[in-house]
Motif scaffolding. Structure first.
Motif, PDB file in Angstrom:
ATOM      1  N   GLY A 129       0.790  -1.222   0.000  1.00  0.00           N
ATOM      2  CA  GLY A 129       0.000   0.000   0.000  1.00  0.00           C
ATOM      3  C   GLY A 129       0.820   1.267   0.000  1.00  0.00           C
ATOM      4  O   GLY A 129       0.304   2.352  -0.299  1.00  0.00           O
ATOM      5  N   ASP A 130       2.121   1.169   0.341  1.00  0.00           N
ATOM      6  CA  ASP A 130       2.987   2.347   0.301  1.00  0.00           C
ATOM      7  C   ASP A 130       3.279   2.732  -1.140  1.00  0.00           C
ATOM      8  O   ASP A 130       3.373   1.870  -2.023  1.00  0.00           O
ATOM      9  N   ALA A 131       3.461   4.005  -1.379  1.00  0.00           N
ATOM     10  CA  ALA A 131       3.712   4.507  -2.729  1.00  0.00           C
ATOM     11  C   ALA A 131       5.082   4.078  -3.230  1.00  0.00           C
ATOM     12  O   ALA A 131       6.073   4.180  -2.498  1.00  0.00           O
ATOM     13  N   PRO A 132       5.178   3.593  -4.468  1.00  0.00           N
ATOM     14  CA  PRO A 132       6.482   3.305  -5.059  1.00  0.00           C
ATOM     15  C   PRO A 132       7.205   4.586  -5.426  1.00  0.00           C
ATOM     16  O   PRO A 132       6.630   5.687  -5.362  1.00  0.00           O
ATOM     17  N   SER A 133       8.459   4.460  -5.844  1.00  0.00           N
ATOM     18  CA  SER A 133       9.311   5.634  -6.030  1.00  0.00           C
ATOM     19  C   SER A 133       8.858   6.548  -7.160  1.00  0.00           C
ATOM     20  O   SER A 133       9.158   7.745  -7.141  1.00  0.00           O
ATOM     21  N   GLN A 170      -2.227   3.850 -12.763  1.00  0.00           N
ATOM     22  CA  GLN A 170      -2.453   2.941 -11.634  1.00  0.00           C
ATOM     23  C   GLN A 170      -2.755   3.809 -10.424  1.00  0.00           C
ATOM     24  O   GLN A 170      -2.012   4.753 -10.133  1.00  0.00           O
ATOM     25  N   LEU A 171      -3.831   3.498  -9.720  1.00  0.00           N
ATOM     26  CA  LEU A 171      -4.259   4.318  -8.583  1.00  0.00           C
ATOM     27  C   LEU A 171      -4.412   3.454  -7.341  1.00  0.00           C
ATOM     28  O   LEU A 171      -4.987   2.363  -7.395  1.00  0.00           O
ATOM     29  N   HIS A 172      -3.922   3.951  -6.220  1.00  0.00           N
ATOM     30  CA  HIS A 172      -4.159   3.327  -4.911  1.00  0.00           C
ATOM     31  C   HIS A 172      -4.903   4.330  -4.040  1.00  0.00           C
ATOM     32  O   HIS A 172      -4.532   5.503  -3.964  1.00  0.00           O
ATOM     33  N   LEU A 173      -5.942   3.841  -3.362  1.00  0.00           N
ATOM     34  CA  LEU A 173      -6.778   4.723  -2.545  1.00  0.00           C
ATOM     35  C   LEU A 173      -7.368   3.915  -1.399  1.00  0.00           C
ATOM     36  O   LEU A 173      -7.772   2.764  -1.588  1.00  0.00           O
ATOM     37  N   ILE A 187      -3.473   8.152  -0.784  1.00  0.00           N
ATOM     38  CA  ILE A 187      -3.867   8.131  -2.194  1.00  0.00           C
ATOM     39  C   ILE A 187      -2.647   8.465  -3.053  1.00  0.00           C
ATOM     40  O   ILE A 187      -2.005   9.498  -2.843  1.00  0.00           O
ATOM     41  N   TRP A 188      -2.323   7.582  -3.991  1.00  0.00           N
ATOM     42  CA  TRP A 188      -1.212   7.850  -4.900  1.00  0.00           C
ATOM     43  C   TRP A 188      -1.511   7.290  -6.285  1.00  0.00           C
ATOM     44  O   TRP A 188      -2.389   6.456  -6.452  1.00  0.00           O
ATOM     45  N   ILE A 189      -0.751   7.788  -7.266  1.00  0.00           N
ATOM     46  CA  ILE A 189      -1.020   7.435  -8.657  1.00  0.00           C
ATOM     47  C   ILE A 189       0.293   7.260  -9.416  1.00  0.00           C
ATOM     48  O   ILE A 189       1.289   7.918  -9.116  1.00  0.00           O
ATOM     49  N   ARG A 190       0.287   6.340 -10.368  1.00  0.00           N
ATOM     50  CA  ARG A 190       1.405   6.154 -11.296  1.00  0.00           C
ATOM     51  C   ARG A 190       0.849   6.284 -12.711  1.00  0.00           C
ATOM     52  O   ARG A 190      -0.014   5.517 -13.120  1.00  0.00           O
ATOM     53  N   GLU A 191       1.353   7.240 -13.454  1.00  0.00           N
ATOM     54  CA  GLU A 191       0.910   7.393 -14.837  1.00  0.00           C
ATOM     55  C   GLU A 191       1.488   6.276 -15.695  1.00  0.00           C
ATOM     56  O   GLU A 191       2.643   5.869 -15.529  1.00  0.00           O
ATOM     57  N   LEU A 192       0.681   5.777 -16.622  1.00  0.00           N
ATOM     58  CA  LEU A 192       1.063   4.667 -17.487  1.00  0.00           C
ATOM     59  C   LEU A 192       1.085   5.114 -18.942  1.00  0.00           C
ATOM     60  O   LEU A 192       0.428   6.094 -19.307  1.00  0.00           O
ATOM     61  N   PRO A 193       1.826   4.401 -19.797  1.00  0.00           N
ATOM     62  CA  PRO A 193       1.836   4.751 -21.211  1.00  0.00           C
ATOM     63  C   PRO A 193       0.432   4.651 -21.804  1.00  0.00           C
ATOM     64  O   PRO A 193      -0.401   3.867 -21.335  1.00  0.00           O
TER      65      PRO A 193
END
Length: 261
Positions: free
Chosen positions: A46-50, A102-105, A252-258
């Motif tokens: 659940g922790d945000a990646p780099s 990719q979203l975590h909430l 809440i964190w997000i990773r933008e994807l291609p």
């Protein structure tokens, strides 16, 4: 004679394929580029990646604005590392717009929740907000623990479009998690739909939407459809107008994807 010729041809073909396999090398199918980007995972689940953009870290709402007025700061309550919906303020959404991501909430229904059905901790995550109010593609949030409602409007549903594959809801008062992979829709010349939006959703670690195609932005009444082309859009959190106690969010964190190919 014809049978003998056919057998001979098949034998020769088999010998040729066997010879090709013998002369091929393992390296012929090894790929070395492009090299994937190194991403450091979070220390705990659940922790945000780099490479994530943290949208809420428990300290402030600097990444959010009011949906009704993008110049106004989001003024939901922040205390003890948690944000709580303020229904009189209205919906909030991210300052930035996103395509595929990719979203975590994490969210929590109040332990003292009252009401039944949709009037029991109702909110929603609009995976792409197409305008003010409740416009966009909604992943529903509502109490789903021993709370009967229409199944395409329960927690884990893509509201009024897709029933969740399971109901892994925890009791009110306990934290719940959504992990979402959102594939933005693609539009072509003249605004024609080339590829619909897709959503994969894990609810408390359980798959509830498996690359589900959306038929358009959410409609409360009537069938959803793609009426207008759009590009990247904000993510919106709903302040639902029911009278039940407001729910809360954290981490809440997000990773933008291609973009989709």
């Amino acid at each position: 004679m014809k049978t003998r010729l056919l057998f001979t041809a098949l034998l020769a073909s088999g010998l040729g394929a066997a010879h090709a396999q013998q002369t091929a090398k393992p390296e012929d199918t090894e790929v070395y580029e492009p090299v994937p980007t190194v991403v450091m995972p979070g220390r705990a689940p659940g922790d945000a990646p780099s490479d994530a953009l943290v949208l809420f870290d428990g300290k402030n709402l600097d990444q959010w604005v009011l949906t009704s007025d993008h110049k106004a700061p989001a003024s939901w309550t922040v205390a003890g590392g948690i944000m709580t919906v303020k229904k009189d303020v209205g919906n909030i959404e991210t300052k930035r717009s996103f395509g595929s991501y990719q979203l975590h909430l994490e969210w929590r229904i109040p332990a003292n929740i009252s009401g039944t059905g949709q009037a029991r901790g109702n909110s929603g995550v609009f995976l792409a907000s197409t305008g003010s109010g409740d416009l966009g593609y909604e992943l529903q949030i509502v109490d789903a623990y021993q709370n009967k409602t229409y199944v395409n409007g329960m927690a884990g549903s893509l509201y009024k479009q897709a029933i969740p594959l399971a109901n892994p809801a925890r009791k009110p008062g306990e934290w719940q998690t959504y992990d979402v992979v959102w594939t933005a829709p693609v539009f072509g010349a003249g605004g024609a739909l080339v590829s619909p939006a897709y959503a994969t959703v894990f609810f408390n670690g359980v798959l509830v939407q498996n690359h589900t195609a959306l038929t358009g932005p959410t409609q409360y009444i009537g069938k959803a459809s793609y009426q207008a082309a759009h590009g990247p859009l904000p993510i919106k959190l709903q302040a639902h107008g029911d009278k039940s106690e407001p729910l809360s969010y954290r981490n809440i964190w997000i990773r933008e994807l291609p973009a989709a190919r």
